[in-house]
Design a protein around this motif. Structure first.
Motif, short mmCIF file in Angstrom:
data_model
loop_
_atom_site.label_atom_id
_atom_site.label_comp_id
_atom_site.label_asym_id
_atom_site.label_seq_id
_atom_site.Cartn_x
_atom_site.Cartn_y
_atom_site.Cartn_z
N MET A 166 1.57 10.77 -2.40
CA MET A 166 2.36 10.49 -1.20
C MET A 166 3.32 9.36 -1.55
N ILE A 167 4.60 9.59 -1.24
CA ILE A 167 5.66 8.71 -1.75
C ILE A 167 6.30 7.92 -0.60
N SER A 168 6.47 6.63 -0.82
CA SER A 168 7.19 5.80 0.14
C SER A 168 8.66 6.21 0.15
N VAL A 169 9.18 6.56 1.31
CA VAL A 169 10.58 6.96 1.42
C VAL A 169 11.50 5.76 1.16
N LYS A 170 11.04 4.59 1.46
CA LYS A 170 11.84 3.38 1.29
C LYS A 170 11.98 3.00 -0.19
N THR A 171 10.86 3.05 -0.94
CA THR A 171 10.90 2.58 -2.33
C THR A 171 10.96 3.73 -3.35
N GLY A 172 10.64 4.94 -2.93
CA GLY A 172 10.60 6.06 -3.86
C GLY A 172 9.43 6.01 -4.82
N ARG A 173 8.39 5.25 -4.47
CA ARG A 173 7.21 5.09 -5.33
C ARG A 173 5.95 5.62 -4.65
N ALA A 174 5.00 6.07 -5.46
CA ALA A 174 3.73 6.56 -4.93
C ALA A 174 2.95 5.43 -4.28
N VAL A 353 3.89 10.20 8.04
CA VAL A 353 3.91 10.92 6.77
C VAL A 353 4.43 12.33 7.05
N ALA A 354 5.42 12.77 6.30
CA ALA A 354 5.95 14.13 6.45
C ALA A 354 5.42 14.99 5.31
N GLU A 355 4.71 16.07 5.65
CA GLU A 355 4.22 17.01 4.64
C GLU A 355 5.25 18.12 4.43
N ALA A 368 16.91 9.49 6.53
CA ALA A 368 17.85 9.12 7.59
C ALA A 368 17.15 8.93 8.93
N LEU A 369 16.05 9.65 9.13
CA LEU A 369 15.30 9.55 10.39
C LEU A 369 14.32 8.38 10.40
N GLY A 370 14.17 7.70 9.27
CA GLY A 370 13.27 6.55 9.21
C GLY A 370 11.84 6.89 8.93
N CYS A 371 11.59 8.09 8.36
CA CYS A 371 10.22 8.47 8.02
C CYS A 371 9.67 7.51 6.96
N ASP A 372 8.40 7.17 7.05
CA ASP A 372 7.81 6.18 6.15
C ASP A 372 7.40 6.77 4.80
N THR A 373 6.74 7.94 4.84
CA THR A 373 6.13 8.50 3.64
C THR A 373 6.38 10.00 3.58
N ALA A 374 6.53 10.53 2.37
CA ALA A 374 6.76 11.97 2.19
C ALA A 374 5.77 12.52 1.18
N GLN A 375 5.41 13.78 1.38
CA GLN A 375 4.47 14.46 0.50
C GLN A 375 4.94 15.90 0.33
N GLY A 376 5.06 16.38 -0.90
CA GLY A 376 5.51 17.75 -1.09
C GLY A 376 5.91 18.04 -2.52
N TYR A 377 6.26 19.30 -2.78
CA TYR A 377 6.54 19.76 -4.14
C TYR A 377 7.81 19.13 -4.72
N TYR A 378 8.71 18.64 -3.90
CA TYR A 378 9.92 18.02 -4.43
C TYR A 378 9.57 16.82 -5.31
N MET A 379 8.56 16.06 -4.89
CA MET A 379 8.14 14.90 -5.69
C MET A 379 7.06 15.28 -6.69
N SER A 380 6.06 16.04 -6.22
CA SER A 380 4.97 16.41 -7.13
C SER A 380 4.07 17.46 -6.49
N ARG A 381 3.62 18.40 -7.31
CA ARG A 381 2.57 19.32 -6.90
C ARG A 381 1.21 18.62 -7.07
#
Length: 407
Positions: A166-174, A353-355, A368-381
């Motif tokens: 799960m990746i921080s949208v702000k820092t781009g880090r896990a 967290v957006a899945e 752009a919407l201010g989501c905190d964390t992202a999870q998905g195949y774009y970053m990692s399976r």
């Protein structure tokens, strides 16, 4: 003898074991008697009602064809909808009904019982009633075999965990990862989770399965922390887990046995699991939270939870279900839901967290919407622990290794 049609309805009370475990077998027996009376009142005098054992009932409808049988199944479900009252406690029931009709589906008692049972299990996940269909036959022996083999796999440590960052949208880090159980069957190869998680939930195997996942994940988490890769792990709980009064003590014992730290763990629970029994769910969550374990609500948006109730839950984050996120670029309604959920959750003081983040466009929109964390195949399976260890140190989405790991 008359070679005329008749129908057999096989009915199972969903999660009856939980009622017995919570209220005691005496009250469970009182409930079964009330169910029998309602069944009797909803059927005709010449219909036959039997309790086959446990929480399973059968109804025989003489001279009935498929259309009449489904109509009677609907009538039975309607009769069982109002809450039952046991010593002042209101109890809501859900049932699953399988239907087999003679001579279409069988001409002997054994064949009709077997096929009504197959029809019942085919509908068990969603509840309701279901007429036997030959296509369900292939799943019945496989389902029974898999359940027996799953118990063996749990007891002999034959399962594996994959982890999805799960990746921080702000820092781009896990900043975390979700543990996902996988079963590499020695004869069948990889068994899809939907083929064993659901049956495990219905049969009670979900309890030892969840304990195995929890224990394996926390030990892996300890290894990562010892190597300077300090990152928390999220573990999924089912409704049956959440309503198990023994769970908090069992998790505490597992952590004490290996020296695990509760603040490095997060439990993910769904809206439906919470709302199935809000009082028991809140009690379990409060007990686990008191131990230092954090909580997230998973698959948010697909359940029917009360926002007022959600405010009472000591949770840290909300995970928007991927079905909304994946289509938000093409579907305006989904985009509105995602944006509104992010605003709502932030107003409640929680993280989002957006899945299902599958591409850069979704990442940019969520940012752009201010989501905190992202999870998905774009970053990692999802990947095995060994592979993820390398990913954490080598991927641009990874984390910087702590030069001073904890003792």
């Amino acid at each position: 003898r008359e070679e005329k049609s008749l129908a057999l309805l096989l009915m199972d009370i969903d999660r009856f074991k939980e009622i017995n475990d919570t209220l005691g077998h005496h009250r469970g027996d009182l409930l079964l008697r009330q169910i029998g009376l309602r069944l009797k009142d909803s059927l005709h005098e010449h219909d036959v009602i039997a309790r086959l054992g446990g929480d399973e009932f059968a109804v025989l409808l003489p001279l009935a064809e498929s259309q009449h049988a489904t109509r009677m199944a609907g009538k039975i479900m309607k009769a069982l909808e109002p809450p039952f009252e046991i010593e002042g406690l209101p109890i809501l029931l859900e049932v699953s009904i399988g239907i087999a009709v003679s001579p279409d589906h069988g001409s002997t008692p054994e064949s009709l019982l077997q096929r009504a049972d197959i029809a019942m299990y085919a509908i068990k996940q969603t509840g309701g009633y279901n007429i036997y269909n030959a296509k369900h036959d292939q799943y019945s022996p496989i389902r029974l075999a898999l359940l027996g083999e799953l118990r063996h796999a749990i007891e002999h440590d034959e399962l594996v965990l994959n982890y999805q960052p799960m990746i921080s949208v702000k820092t781009g880090r896990a900043i975390g990862m979700e543990a996902l159980v996988r079963w590499k069957h020695p004869g069948r190869g990889m068994v899809p989770p939907d083929q064993f998680i659901g049956p495990a939930e219905r049969t009670g195997l979900i309890k030892p399965l969840t304990l195995w996942v929890f224990n394996t994940a926390q030990r892996q988490c300890l290894d990562w922390h010892g190597a300077g890769l300090g990152i928390p792990v999220s573990i999924n709980l089912s409704a049956r887990n959440l309503h198990d009064p023994l769970l908090p003590d069992q998790l505490a014992e597992l952590m004490a046995a290996c020296g695990g730290a509760p603040d490095r763990l997060e439990l993910e629970i769904t809206e439906s699991a919470i709302m199935a029994d809000p009082v028991r769910a809140l009690d379990a969550i409060n007990r686990l939270r008191a131990m230092g374990i954090r909580f997230a609500i998973d698959d948010f948006g697909v359940g029917y939870s009360s926002l007022a109730y959600l405010q009472r839950l000591p949770v840290d984050s909300i995970k928007i279900d991927k079905s909304f996120v994946i289509n938000m670029a093409q579907n305006q309604n989904d985009a509105v839901i995602v944006r509104s959920t992010i605003d709502l959750v932030h107003n409640l003081g929680l993280k989002v967290v957006a899945e299902g983040v599958e591409n850069k466009d979704l990442w940019d929109r969520l940012s752009a919407l201010g989501c905190d964390t992202a999870q998905g195949y774009y970053m990692s399976r999802p990947m095995p622990a060994e592979e993820l260890t390398r990913w954490l140190t080598e991927s641009p989405w990874g984390i910087k290794k702590d030069p001073n790991p904890p003792n």
